[in-house]
Design an enzyme around this catalytic site. Structure first.
Site, PDB file in Angstrom:
ATOM      1  N   LEU A 155       0.898  -1.342  -0.095  1.00 14.40           N
ATOM      2  CA  LEU A 155       0.043  -0.060   0.040  1.00 14.40           C
ATOM      3  C   LEU A 155       0.877   1.123  -0.018  1.00 14.40           C
ATOM      4  O   LEU A 155       1.693   1.242   0.884  1.00 14.40           O
ATOM      5  CB  LEU A 155      -1.001  -0.087   1.295  1.00 14.40           C
ATOM      6  CG  LEU A 155      -1.536  -1.336   1.692  1.00 14.40           C
ATOM      7  CD1 LEU A 155      -2.429  -1.015   3.162  1.00 14.40           C
ATOM      8  CD2 LEU A 155      -2.542  -1.657   0.749  1.00 14.40           C
ATOM      9  N   GLU A 157       0.944   5.329   0.803  1.00 13.75           N
ATOM     10  CA  GLU A 157      -0.003   6.229   1.535  1.00 13.75           C
ATOM     11  C   GLU A 157      -0.648   7.250   0.317  1.00 13.75           C
ATOM     12  O   GLU A 157      -0.051   7.441  -0.503  1.00 13.75           O
ATOM     13  CB  GLU A 157       0.976   7.075   2.554  1.00 13.75           C
ATOM     14  CG  GLU A 157       1.186   6.187   3.648  1.00 13.75           C
ATOM     15  CD  GLU A 157       1.950   6.947   4.573  1.00 13.75           C
ATOM     16  OE1 GLU A 157       2.008   8.249   4.794  1.00 13.75           O
ATOM     17  OE2 GLU A 157       2.826   6.458   5.334  1.00 13.75           O
ATOM     18  N   PHE A 269       7.673   5.522 -10.992  1.00 15.31           N
ATOM     19  CA  PHE A 269       8.817   5.697 -10.259  1.00 15.31           C
ATOM     20  C   PHE A 269      10.103   6.014 -11.071  1.00 15.31           C
ATOM     21  O   PHE A 269      11.258   5.638 -10.429  1.00 15.31           O
ATOM     22  CB  PHE A 269       9.082   4.318  -9.374  1.00 15.31           C
ATOM     23  CG  PHE A 269       8.222   4.557  -8.115  1.00 15.31           C
ATOM     24  CD1 PHE A 269       6.720   4.277  -8.509  1.00 15.31           C
ATOM     25  CD2 PHE A 269       8.421   4.717  -6.796  1.00 15.31           C
ATOM     26  CE1 PHE A 269       5.750   4.432  -7.316  1.00 15.31           C
ATOM     27  CE2 PHE A 269       7.343   4.677  -6.047  1.00 15.31           C
ATOM     28  CZ  PHE A 269       6.258   4.341  -5.969  1.00 15.31           C
ATOM     29  N   LEU A 270      10.046   6.904 -12.008  1.00 16.76           N
ATOM     30  CA  LEU A 270      11.011   7.788 -12.509  1.00 16.76           C
ATOM     31  C   LEU A 270      11.136   9.324 -12.393  1.00 16.76           C
ATOM     32  O   LEU A 270      11.390   9.839 -13.090  1.00 16.76           O
ATOM     33  CB  LEU A 270      11.185   7.438 -13.932  1.00 16.76           C
ATOM     34  CG  LEU A 270      11.616   5.827 -14.268  1.00 16.76           C
ATOM     35  CD1 LEU A 270      11.358   5.538 -15.756  1.00 16.76           C
ATOM     36  CD2 LEU A 270      13.185   5.622 -13.936  1.00 16.76           C
ATOM     37  N   ALA A 272      11.860  12.284 -11.292  1.00 18.20           N
ATOM     38  CA  ALA A 272      13.044  12.943 -10.512  1.00 18.20           C
ATOM     39  C   ALA A 272      12.633  14.152  -9.550  1.00 18.20           C
ATOM     40  O   ALA A 272      11.459  14.627  -9.769  1.00 18.20           O
ATOM     41  CB  ALA A 272      14.258  13.717 -11.394  1.00 18.20           C
ATOM     42  N   GLY A 277      11.187   9.809   0.533  1.00 16.40           N
ATOM     43  CA  GLY A 277      11.399   9.841   1.880  1.00 16.40           C
ATOM     44  C   GLY A 277      10.264   8.985   2.391  1.00 16.40           C
ATOM     45  O   GLY A 277       9.557   8.008   1.525  1.00 16.40           O
ATOM     46  N   CYS A 280       8.717   4.225   4.776  1.00 18.17           N
ATOM     47  CA  CYS A 280       8.760   3.070   4.274  1.00 18.17           C
ATOM     48  C   CYS A 280      10.161   2.733   3.530  1.00 18.17           C
ATOM     49  O   CYS A 280      11.010   2.111   3.918  1.00 18.17           O
ATOM     50  CB  CYS A 280       7.682   2.372   3.464  1.00 18.17           C
ATOM     51  SG  CYS A 280       6.112   2.753   4.178  1.00 18.17           S
ATOM     52  N   LYS A 283      13.524   3.422   5.407  1.00 15.79           N
ATOM     53  CA  LYS A 283      13.893   2.415   6.480  1.00 15.79           C
ATOM     54  C   LYS A 283      13.947   1.084   6.022  1.00 15.79           C
ATOM     55  O   LYS A 283      14.720   0.120   6.517  1.00 15.79           O
ATOM     56  CB  LYS A 283      12.790   2.653   7.724  1.00 15.79           C
ATOM     57  CG  LYS A 283      11.750   1.782   7.729  1.00 15.79           C
ATOM     58  CD  LYS A 283      10.719   1.723   8.630  1.00 15.79           C
ATOM     59  CE  LYS A 283       9.224   1.159   8.592  1.00 15.79           C
ATOM     60  NZ  LYS A 283       8.935  -0.084   8.451  1.00 15.79           N
ATOM     61  N   LYS A 340       5.112  13.138   0.567  1.00 13.23           N
ATOM     62  CA  LYS A 340       4.641  12.980  -0.803  1.00 13.23           C
ATOM     63  C   LYS A 340       3.372  13.703  -0.877  1.00 13.23           C
ATOM     64  O   LYS A 340       2.809  14.164   0.263  1.00 13.23           O
ATOM     65  CB  LYS A 340       4.795  11.851  -1.388  1.00 13.23           C
ATOM     66  CG  LYS A 340       3.729  10.800  -0.481  1.00 13.23           C
ATOM     67  CD  LYS A 340       3.758   9.526  -1.341  1.00 13.23           C
ATOM     68  CE  LYS A 340       2.475   8.845  -0.754  1.00 13.23           C
ATOM     69  NZ  LYS A 340       2.388   7.324  -1.520  1.00 13.23           N
TER      70      LYS A 340
HETATM   71  C1  UGA Z   1       5.880   2.698  -0.394  1.00 15.43           C
HETATM   72  C2  UGA Z   1       5.596   1.824  -1.645  1.00 15.43           C
HETATM   73  O1  UGA Z   1       5.240   2.425  -2.672  1.00 15.43           O
HETATM   74  C3  UGA Z   1       4.338   0.765  -1.393  1.00 15.43           C
HETATM   75  O2  UGA Z   1       4.116  -0.293  -2.317  1.00 15.43           O
HETATM   76  C4  UGA Z   1       4.661   0.173  -0.127  1.00 15.43           C
HETATM   77  O3  UGA Z   1       3.807  -0.622   0.330  1.00 15.43           O
HETATM   78  C5  UGA Z   1       4.900   1.283   1.154  1.00 15.43           C
HETATM   79  O4  UGA Z   1       5.967   1.915   0.660  1.00 15.43           O
HETATM   80  C6  UGA Z   1       5.413   0.375   2.175  1.00 15.43           C
HETATM   81  O5  UGA Z   1       6.398  -0.400   2.203  1.00 15.43           O
HETATM   82  O6  UGA Z   1       4.549   0.299   3.179  1.00 15.43           O
HETATM   83  P1  UGA Z   1       4.589   5.053   0.290  1.00 15.43           P
HETATM   84  O7  UGA Z   1       5.992   5.189   1.186  1.00 15.43           O
HETATM   85  O8  UGA Z   1       3.335   5.517   0.808  1.00 15.43           O
HETATM   86  O9  UGA Z   1       4.864   3.700  -0.350  1.00 15.43           O
HETATM   87  O10 UGA Z   1       5.043   6.029  -0.940  1.00 15.43           O
HETATM   88  P2  UGA Z   1       5.503   6.268  -2.377  1.00 15.43           P
HETATM   89  O11 UGA Z   1       4.368   6.559  -3.317  1.00 15.43           O
HETATM   90  O12 UGA Z   1       6.227   4.598  -2.835  1.00 15.43           O
HETATM   91  O13 UGA Z   1       6.721   7.102  -2.293  1.00 15.43           O
HETATM   92  C7  UGA Z   1       7.812   6.982  -1.509  1.00 15.43           C
HETATM   93  C8  UGA Z   1       8.876   8.407  -1.775  1.00 15.43           C
HETATM   94  O14 UGA Z   1       9.260   8.248  -3.154  1.00 15.43           O
HETATM   95  C9  UGA Z   1       8.051   9.889  -1.685  1.00 15.43           C
HETATM   96  O15 UGA Z   1       8.910  10.481  -1.029  1.00 15.43           O
HETATM   97  C10 UGA Z   1       7.892  10.269  -3.263  1.00 15.43           C
HETATM   98  O16 UGA Z   1       7.764  11.382  -3.475  1.00 15.43           O
HETATM   99  C11 UGA Z   1       9.205   9.522  -3.921  1.00 15.43           C
HETATM  100  N1  UGA Z   1       9.218   9.166  -5.280  1.00 15.43           N
HETATM  101  C12 UGA Z   1       8.068   8.417  -5.665  1.00 15.43           C
HETATM  102  C13 UGA Z   1       9.965   9.943  -6.193  1.00 15.43           C
HETATM  103  O17 UGA Z   1      10.702  10.757  -5.598  1.00 15.43           O
HETATM  104  N2  UGA Z   1       9.746   9.784  -7.543  1.00 15.43           N
HETATM  105  C14 UGA Z   1       8.840   8.628  -8.026  1.00 15.43           C
HETATM  106  O18 UGA Z   1       8.617   8.483  -9.121  1.00 15.43           O
HETATM  107  C15 UGA Z   1       7.998   8.336  -7.135  1.00 15.43           C
END
Ligand code: UGA
Length: 450
Positions: A155, A157, A269-270, A272, A277, A280, A283, A340
């Site tokens: 999941l 957030e 997830f590309l 920039a 942060g 999840c 850590k 985010k």
């Molecule tokens: C993440 C995973 O996406 C989930 O699949 C997973 O279940 C979760 O961790 C967990 O382990 O519980 P989350 O931490 O809520 O979910 O957020 P993400 O949407 O993955 O974003 C993580 C960070 O990466 C954010 O700071 C976001 O701004 C950054 N991000 C994401 C980028 O800088 N670039 C991207 O292309 C995508």
């Protein structure tokens, strides 16, 4: 089925609400009386789209309740999900004390078959530890058989409810047929999409059904950690390419689009920006690297990701410094505090880290975030908070965009251009339209876009 969810945090509440929504009877347990009282009063302790309505609807239907009473829950549930916190310890390892404590309690409280399912993000081999703890404490205090399974959550957030009900995949790590069948039964409505919930939440097409991966416990735990670490790696890769784009005058948006159209790479997830942060990725990455090293595998590529992600913050501050020459005494507007968009969570937020770095340089900051101001106040940052994006920008020498809230695109830029001392925007999330802003008289800089 009758289920208990232990730990009414982000994962536990989303899982509880969604399992109730698809037809199961769920009790969510937490040992924090304040949290349970809040939930019983109909208040959700954090911002998550669709969750408050779903919790309320299922409480009303009588399929969901909240309780402090672990003994009662354990007595009435055949399947028990562990969704307790696993925060990082100073050495980077996950703190599993809550998992261990609850396991002991379950072992001593239950008689008759129980399936314990770990859903908290845990290092590989934790399931084995849980199994051994159950075995030891069951033998001395309880009766009956049990199984321990791993069923990691994926999941994110802000989209957690949708992610739960319309997942790409469901991973089951099981050691017996009984556990496998119980869990497959539990998830059948999700596999078959035989539930009614269909708001306009970006759910996939009806024919895009999830895949189920049934494997052993250790492998299932590995899938979770390897997935999060890979996504962190993907983001860091895009961030490095963006730095190179800055250096040679290429455009990261076009580069990642061109890359992402290759199905072997994929577009997600590309993005920039100022780095990843949240509670999840940082850590999980640390825990995965520590676990690897403990098992004799030097995962240097991931160590490098940790370093790059931190240095991305410095890169951003350096860009601002290059424009403003001297930071000390400058007034900066910060748009975004959450780690985010679509969340009020500020834990391990790159936005907060950037603000801390700027404060250390002697800058004055006025910040705005559509959801996360209350959470940010708890961090004790010495900054002002504004009631709107426009108010934050008034009188500023520069505006830094730190969280990719789509709402920021609709700010009143004409007014902002007039009210800033210097209409300079440094967009740390590549959210805004460079041409539009430059045509309005802004100096506009972003990450890897000429
Ligand atoms: C993440 C995973 O996406 C989930 O699949 C997973 O279940 C979760 O961790 C967990 O382990 O519980 P989350 O931490 O809520 O979910 O957020 P993400 O949407 O993955 O974003 C993580 C960070 O990466 C954010 O700071 C976001 O701004 C950054 N991000 C994401 C980028 O800088 N670039 C991207 O292309 C995508």
């Amino acid at each position: 089925m009758n289920l208990s969810i232990i730990g009414a945090g982000h994962v536990g509440l989303v899982a509880g609400a969604c399992f109730a929504e698809i037809g199961h009877d769920v009790v969510c347990i937490d040992n924090d009386p304040k949290k349970i009282a809040e939930l019983e009063a109909g208040r959700t302790p954090f911002f998550e789209p669709y969750l408050p309505e779903m919790l309320a609807a299922n409480v009303e239907r009588g399929r969901l309740r909240f309780s402090l009473d672990l003994a009662d829950a354990v007595e009435h549930s055949e399947v028990i999900f562990l969704c307790v916190g696993t925060p990082p310890l100073p050495d980077g390892e996950a703190d599993l004390s809550a998992v261990e404590r609850v396991t002991r309690q379950i072992a001593m409280l239950s008689d008759g078959y129980r399936l314990i399912v770990e859903k908290s993000t845990v290092p590989v081999l934790t399931g084995e530890r849980i199994y051994n703890t159950m075995r030891i404490y069951r033998a001395s205090h309880g009766r009956g058989e049990f199984d321990v399974a791993s069923n990691p959550e994926f999941l994110a957030e802000g989209t957690a409810v949708r992610d739960f009900l319309f997942p790409d995949r469901i991973v089951l790590g099981v050691e017996t047929d009984r556990a496998s069948q119980l869990l497959q039964g539990l998830y059948q409505p999700i596999m078959e999409r035989s539930f009614d919930w269909r708001p306009n939440c970006g759910a996939p097409d009806e024919d895009q059904r999830p895949e189920m991966v049934v494997t052993n416990r250790n492998t299932s735990e590995m899938i979770k950690h390897a997935s999060n670490s890979f996504l962190s790696l993907k983001i860091s890769y895009a961030n490095m390419v963006a730095r190179l784009c800055d250096a040679v005058g290429a455009n990261i948006d076009h580069v990642t689009r061109g890359m992402g159209l290759d199905q072997r790479i994929g577009p997600q997830f590309l993005r920039a920006g100022i780095g990843f942060g949240g509670f999840c990725f940082p850590k999980d990455l640390q825990a995965f690297v520590s676990m690897a090293e403990r098992n004799g595998v030097q995962f240097d590529i991931l160590r490098e990701v940790e370093k790059l992600n931190l240095s991305q913050l410095d890169y951003f501050v350096h860009k601002l410094k290059r424009e403003l020459w001297v930071l000390k005494g400058k007034k900066i507007a910060a748009w975004g505090l959450a780690f985010k968009a679509n969340t009020d969570d500020v834990r391990f937020s790159p936005a907060i880290y950037v603000i801390e770095k700027l404060l250390a340089e002697g800058v004055e900051i006025t910040a705005f975030d559509p959801q996360a101001i209350d959470e940010a106040r708890h961090t004790g940052l010495d900054i002002e908070y504004a009631a709107s994006a426009e108010e934050a920008a008034a009188g500023a020498d520069a505006l830094v965009l730190l969280t990719e809230w789509p709402d920021f695109r609709n700010a009143d830029f004409a007014r902002i251009q007039q009210s800033m001392v210097r209409p300079l925007i440094l967009d740390g999330r590549n959210l805004l339209d460079p041409n539009k802003l430059r045509s309005m008289g802004f100096e506009y800089i972003s990450m890897g876009r000429p």
